[in-house]
Design an enzyme around this catalytic site. Structure first.
Site, PDB file in Angstrom:
ATOM      1  N   ASP A 205     -34.904  27.788 -25.013  1.00 15.75           N
ATOM      2  CA  ASP A 205     -34.957  26.930 -26.203  1.00 15.75           C
ATOM      3  C   ASP A 205     -36.404  26.472 -26.415  1.00 15.75           C
ATOM      4  O   ASP A 205     -37.286  26.853 -25.635  1.00 15.75           O
ATOM      5  CB  ASP A 205     -34.030  25.718 -26.037  1.00 15.75           C
ATOM      6  CG  ASP A 205     -34.481  24.776 -24.936  1.00 15.75           C
ATOM      7  OD1 ASP A 205     -35.499  25.064 -24.263  1.00 15.75           O
ATOM      8  OD2 ASP A 205     -33.834  23.745 -24.745  1.00 15.75           O
ATOM      9  N   ASP A 207     -38.546  22.890 -26.870  1.00 12.57           N
ATOM     10  CA  ASP A 207     -38.381  21.441 -26.717  1.00 12.57           C
ATOM     11  C   ASP A 207     -39.561  20.691 -27.328  1.00 12.57           C
ATOM     12  O   ASP A 207     -40.709  21.076 -27.127  1.00 12.57           O
ATOM     13  CB  ASP A 207     -38.297  21.083 -25.226  1.00 12.57           C
ATOM     14  CG  ASP A 207     -37.257  21.906 -24.483  1.00 12.57           C
ATOM     15  OD1 ASP A 207     -36.076  21.633 -24.661  1.00 12.57           O
ATOM     16  OD2 ASP A 207     -37.648  22.846 -23.741  1.00 12.57           O
ATOM     17  N   ASP A 289     -34.621  21.528 -29.134  1.00 10.48           N
ATOM     18  CA  ASP A 289     -34.310  20.141 -28.740  1.00 10.48           C
ATOM     19  C   ASP A 289     -35.422  19.223 -29.219  1.00 10.48           C
ATOM     20  O   ASP A 289     -36.608  19.520 -29.029  1.00 10.48           O
ATOM     21  CB  ASP A 289     -34.236  20.011 -27.208  1.00 10.48           C
ATOM     22  CG  ASP A 289     -32.946  20.574 -26.634  1.00 10.48           C
ATOM     23  OD1 ASP A 289     -32.029  20.880 -27.414  1.00 10.48           O
ATOM     24  OD2 ASP A 289     -32.882  20.711 -25.400  1.00 10.48           O
TER      25      ASP A 289
HETATM   26  P1  DGT Z   1     -36.048  26.980 -20.553  1.00  7.30           P
HETATM   27  O1  DGT Z   1     -34.735  27.298 -19.926  1.00  7.30           O
HETATM   28  O2  DGT Z   1     -36.900  28.177 -20.657  1.00  7.30           O
HETATM   29  O3  DGT Z   1     -35.918  26.253 -21.840  1.00  7.30           O
HETATM   30  O4  DGT Z   1     -36.798  26.032 -19.474  1.00  7.30           O
HETATM   31  P2  DGT Z   1     -37.240  24.526 -19.613  1.00  7.30           P
HETATM   32  O5  DGT Z   1     -38.026  24.202 -18.409  1.00  7.30           O
HETATM   33  O6  DGT Z   1     -37.856  24.289 -20.939  1.00  7.30           O
HETATM   34  O7  DGT Z   1     -35.885  23.725 -19.459  1.00  7.30           O
HETATM   35  P3  DGT Z   1     -35.046  22.877 -20.546  1.00  7.30           P
HETATM   36  O8  DGT Z   1     -35.340  23.302 -21.922  1.00  7.30           O
HETATM   37  O9  DGT Z   1     -33.619  22.901 -20.085  1.00  7.30           O
HETATM   38  O10 DGT Z   1     -35.501  21.362 -20.365  1.00  7.30           O
HETATM   39  C1  DGT Z   1     -36.849  20.976 -20.467  1.00  7.30           C
HETATM   40  C2  DGT Z   1     -37.192  20.031 -19.360  1.00  7.30           C
HETATM   41  O11 DGT Z   1     -36.749  18.727 -19.653  1.00  7.30           O
HETATM   42  C3  DGT Z   1     -36.522  20.405 -18.027  1.00  7.30           C
HETATM   43  O12 DGT Z   1     -37.486  20.470 -17.032  1.00  7.30           O
HETATM   44  C4  DGT Z   1     -35.571  19.293 -17.759  1.00  7.30           C
HETATM   45  C5  DGT Z   1     -36.217  18.146 -18.467  1.00  7.30           C
HETATM   46  N1  DGT Z   1     -35.403  16.979 -18.804  1.00  7.30           N
HETATM   47  C6  DGT Z   1     -35.812  15.730 -18.580  1.00  7.30           C
HETATM   48  N2  DGT Z   1     -34.924  14.850 -18.966  1.00  7.30           N
HETATM   49  C7  DGT Z   1     -33.919  15.505 -19.492  1.00  7.30           C
HETATM   50  C8  DGT Z   1     -32.688  15.105 -20.091  1.00  7.30           C
HETATM   51  O13 DGT Z   1     -32.349  13.936 -20.222  1.00  7.30           O
HETATM   52  N3  DGT Z   1     -31.902  16.097 -20.544  1.00  7.30           N
HETATM   53  C9  DGT Z   1     -32.276  17.406 -20.424  1.00  7.30           C
HETATM   54  N4  DGT Z   1     -31.483  18.346 -20.905  1.00  7.30           N
HETATM   55  N5  DGT Z   1     -33.412  17.804 -19.865  1.00  7.30           N
HETATM   56  C10 DGT Z   1     -34.217  16.871 -19.396  1.00  7.30           C
HETATM   57 MG    MG Z   2     -36.795  24.553 -22.760  1.00  5.91          MG
END
Ligand code: DGT
Ligand code: MG
Length: 365
Positions: A205, A207, A289
């Site tokens: 996604d 963010d 997000d």
């Molecule tokens: P991806 O799977 O490639 O999108 O990887 P990320 O690292 O962007 O993971 P993502 O999009 O699930 O979430 C972004 C970061 O935000 C992740 O390290 C977790 C963190 N985070 C901090 N607080 C919260 C919260 O309250 N809810 C969620 N869903 N994530 C949170």
């Molecule tokens: Mg992400």
């Protein structure tokens, strides 16, 4: 001396936030295996083993060399008997039988498929599995199931959403968001967070953190942004979760702290160029997000939403055990002084006190 370059210190820290981790993973054969075992443990609600496999994967990702014999494991933290056995299996046979068993496991395969739908968590996936379903078609054909609005969108845009988002797509979404927010609040702060802020080439996604320099003004941002995106005809789905922020509450001590900021889970239609003569739809659905923290909490929200999840977990663990402080996405609390660092300047100072060196290390890589 714990902040020295890893090459000059002999021991590898048990905390991910104290390890330099680059995009270059020299141990992917092992970390892929751990990711599967961690996921399977998560599906079985075995929190301990799940965490152990994720910690081991995080540690191996930070090593500047490939593990080539069990001697290389000496002195490394975060590796227990189970994880070491997996590594040794792979070193000896090129694969690990435990991992192969998981990959062939009917329950694992099915739960993985069901949870890959946006809006479907473990509980729902299990319910469908217990009904004897094995494919998304079977689930969708069951008239007795009442799907949430989120799950309906999940099925509708399944192919697009389950394909990875690339950097160029994230940048294109960033430009749309930035331009749209500017129309609402010219001085708003829009920051790309998550994996793309860490320099990843692709993600699941995109963010964003969005706020206004003036405290309190941020409460209007998300609704207005959503309205504008809707008027542009590019909003395929959204769910605004209102802020439940209570400043008097102490941070959550659970390792996977959720925050209380207003946020919006959306799916945006991104126009794409088509190769000449191709009959195809000219857009892709992208999961986005948005989080809208008050500017007072911005520094902590940014730190908390940049990830990775393991980095965040270990940063909180580091604060708790090594600094006797509580860190979450809202603030840093000094357990010994029992006060909350509130002002923006203090927030920045507090971050500098505890972790600026660490996060710089991490994000530079
Ligand atoms: P991806 O799977 O490639 O999108 O990887 P990320 O690292 O962007 O993971 P993502 O999009 O699930 O979430 C972004 C970061 O935000 C992740 O390290 C977790 C963190 N985070 C901090 N607080 C919260 C919260 O309250 N809810 C969620 N869903 N994530 C949170
Ligand atoms: Mg992400």
């Amino acid at each position: 001396d714990q902040y020295l370059e890893p090459s000059t210190v002999e021991t590898v820290s048990q905390y991910a936030c104290q390890r330099r981790t680059t995009m270059e993973n020299h141990n992917q054969i092992f970390t892929d295996a751990f990711a599967i075992l961690a996921e399977n443990a998560e599906f079985n609600e075995s929190e301990g083993p799940c965490l152990a496999f994720m910690r081991a994967a995080s540690l191996l990702k930070s090593l500047p060399h490939a593990i080539s014999s069990s001697k290389d494991l000496e002195g490394l933290p975060c590796l227990g008997d189970q994880t070491k056995a997996v590594i040794e299996d792979i070193l000896e046979y090129g694969q690990c039988s435990k991992v192969q068993d998981v990959l062939c496991d009917d329950r694992y395969q099915t739960i993985k498929l069901f949870t890959s739908v946006f809006g479907v968590g473990l509980k729902t996936a299990e319910k469908w599995y217990r009904k004897g379903f094995h494919s998304l078609e079977e689930v969708q054909a069951d008239n007795a199931i009442h799907f949430t609005k989120m799950q309906k969108a999940g099925f509708l845009y399944y192919d697009d959403i389950s394909a990875a988002v690339c950097k160029a797509e994230a940048q294109a979404i960033g430009q749309i968001v930035e331009e749209t927010v500017r129309l609402i609040a010219p001085d708003a702060i829009v920051t790309l967070t998550g994996g793309f802020r860490r320099g990843k080439e692709c993600g699941h996604d995109v963010d964003f953190l969005i706020t206004t320099p003036e405290m309190g003004k941020e409460v209007w941002l998300l609704n207005r942004l959503i309205n504008r995106l809707q008027n542009q005809g590019i909003l395929l789905y959204y769910d605004i979760v209102e802020s439940t922020f209570d400043k008097t509450r102490l941070p959550c001590r659970k390792f996977e702290a959720m925050d209380h900021f207003q946020k919006c889970f959306a799916i945006i239609k991104l126009k794409k160029e088509l190769a000449a003569g191709r009959v195809q739809k000219d857009w892709k659905a992208i999961r986005v997000d948005f989080v809208a923290p008050p500017v007072d909490n911005f520094a902590f929200a940014l730190l908390g939403w940049t990830g990775s999840r393991q980095f965040e977990r270990d940063l909180r663990r580091f604060a708790r055990h090594e600094r006797k402080m509580l860190l979450d996405n809202h603030a840093l609390y000094d357990k010994t002084k029992k006060y909350l660092k509130k002002k923006t300047t203090n927030n920045y100072l507090a971050l500098n006190d505890v972790c600026s060196d660490l996060s710089e290390w991490h994000y530079k890589g």
